[in-house]
Scaffold this motif. Structure first.
Motif, PDB file in Angstrom:
ATOM      1  N   ILE A 104       0.619  -1.264  -0.355  1.00 50.28           N
ATOM      2  CA  ILE A 104      -0.001  -0.070  -0.143  1.00 50.28           C
ATOM      3  C   ILE A 104       1.019   1.335   0.047  1.00 50.28           C
ATOM      4  CG2 ILE A 104      -1.491   1.327   1.119  1.00 50.28           C
ATOM      5  CD1 ILE A 104      -2.960  -1.030  -0.175  1.00 50.28           C
ATOM      6  N   ASP A 105       0.211   2.298  -1.026  1.00 49.69           N
ATOM      7  CA  ASP A 105       1.271   3.435  -0.897  1.00 49.69           C
ATOM      8  C   ASP A 105       0.789   5.157   0.041  1.00 49.69           C
ATOM      9  OD1 ASP A 105       2.981   2.576  -3.556  1.00 49.69           O
ATOM     10  OD2 ASP A 105       0.832   2.423  -4.047  1.00 49.69           O
ATOM     11  N   LEU A 106      -1.109   4.554   0.367  1.00 49.32           N
ATOM     12  CA  LEU A 106      -1.512   5.310   1.689  1.00 49.32           C
ATOM     13  C   LEU A 106      -2.118   4.957   1.832  1.00 49.32           C
ATOM     14  CD1 LEU A 106      -1.628   7.979   1.520  1.00 49.32           C
ATOM     15  CD2 LEU A 106      -4.011   8.496  -0.071  1.00 49.32           C
ATOM     16  N   LEU A 107      -2.447   5.338   3.295  1.00 48.21           N
ATOM     17  CA  LEU A 107      -3.800   4.647   4.598  1.00 48.21           C
ATOM     18  C   LEU A 107      -4.196   5.938   4.655  1.00 48.21           C
ATOM     19  CD1 LEU A 107      -1.538   2.929   6.810  1.00 48.21           C
ATOM     20  CD2 LEU A 107      -3.864   1.682   6.032  1.00 48.21           C
ATOM     21  N   VAL A 108      -5.829   5.581   4.466  1.00 44.73           N
ATOM     22  CA  VAL A 108      -6.593   6.682   4.573  1.00 44.73           C
ATOM     23  C   VAL A 108      -7.533   6.775   6.268  1.00 44.73           C
ATOM     24  CG1 VAL A 108      -8.002   8.364   3.908  1.00 44.73           C
ATOM     25  CG2 VAL A 108      -5.930   7.441   2.601  1.00 44.73           C
ATOM     26  N   ILE A 109      -7.504   7.434   7.204  1.00 45.04           N
ATOM     27  CA  ILE A 109      -7.901   6.309   8.418  1.00 45.04           C
ATOM     28  C   ILE A 109      -8.293   7.884   9.244  1.00 45.04           C
ATOM     29  CG2 ILE A 109      -7.661   5.443  10.975  1.00 45.04           C
ATOM     30  CD1 ILE A 109      -5.041   5.427   9.420  1.00 45.04           C
ATOM     31  N   GLY A 110     -10.010   7.116   9.846  1.00 46.22           N
ATOM     32  CA  GLY A 110     -10.979   8.871  10.461  1.00 46.22           C
ATOM     33  C   GLY A 110     -11.075   8.426  11.966  1.00 46.22           C
ATOM     34  N   VAL A 111     -10.994   9.203  12.661  1.00 49.70           N
ATOM     35  CA  VAL A 111     -10.931   9.668  13.360  1.00 49.70           C
ATOM     36  C   VAL A 111     -12.442  10.341  14.554  1.00 49.70           C
ATOM     37  CG1 VAL A 111      -8.764   9.354  14.432  1.00 49.70           C
ATOM     38  CG2 VAL A 111      -9.268  11.107  13.966  1.00 49.70           C
TER      39      VAL A 111
END
Length: 152
Positions: A104-111
């Motif tokens: 994976i090149d990018l992780l997108v996480i919501g908080v």
């Protein structure tokens, strides 16, 4: 060294509003950059329960509902997603390992929104990912809840 044919984005999901919002961002990023989009739901198994003994039917159905909702969001955003569910003791390490395995090149996480505190709590899943991920990470924080329709 061989180059990847496409950029890869991973969005961990858990069914929360913050997770849904960050997944929508991931869809838009994937669509605009023509990246492969992956979503992962981690079913956390308590320490007292042996791994591999199977999840309860209700827990399995909850995970499937979350992944179905993610697929519907992706469809509404005109984006393809590869959504998977894994079981692990803790979500953070499972997400980091999955991101490495998938290159994976990018992780997108919501908080979630937390007034008067850091959006990333020490010891949280997001904290673990930020400390241990090998790829770029975007953390999106949910907006503050509307206080009775008050506008600035």
């Amino acid at each position: 060294m061989l180059r990847k044919s496409r950029y890869r984005i991973l969005a961990p999901v858990n069914g929360s509003p913050a997770s849904e919002q960050s997944f929508r961002w991931a869809c838009q990023l994937a669509r605009n950059s023509r990246a492969d989009l992956h979503a992962i739901y981690v079913f956390e198994i308590p320490m007292e329960v042996p791994l591999g003994t199977g999840q309860s039917r209700s827990d399995l159905m909850a995970g499937e509902r979350i992944l179905k909702a993610v697929e519907q969001i992706a469809d509404s955003e005109h984006c393809k997603v590869n959504a998977t569910m894994v079981e692990a003791r803790n979500a953070g390490p499972a997400i980091v390992v999955d991101s490495i395995d998938r290159d994976i090149d990018l992780l997108v996480i919501g908080v979630p929104f937390q007034p008067w505190t850091s959006p990333v709590q020490k010891g949280s899943t997001t904290d673990y990912i930020l400390k241990n991920s090998r790829c770029q990470v975007i953390v999106t924080r949910a907006p503050a809840p509307d206080e009775g329709g008050k506008q600035d």
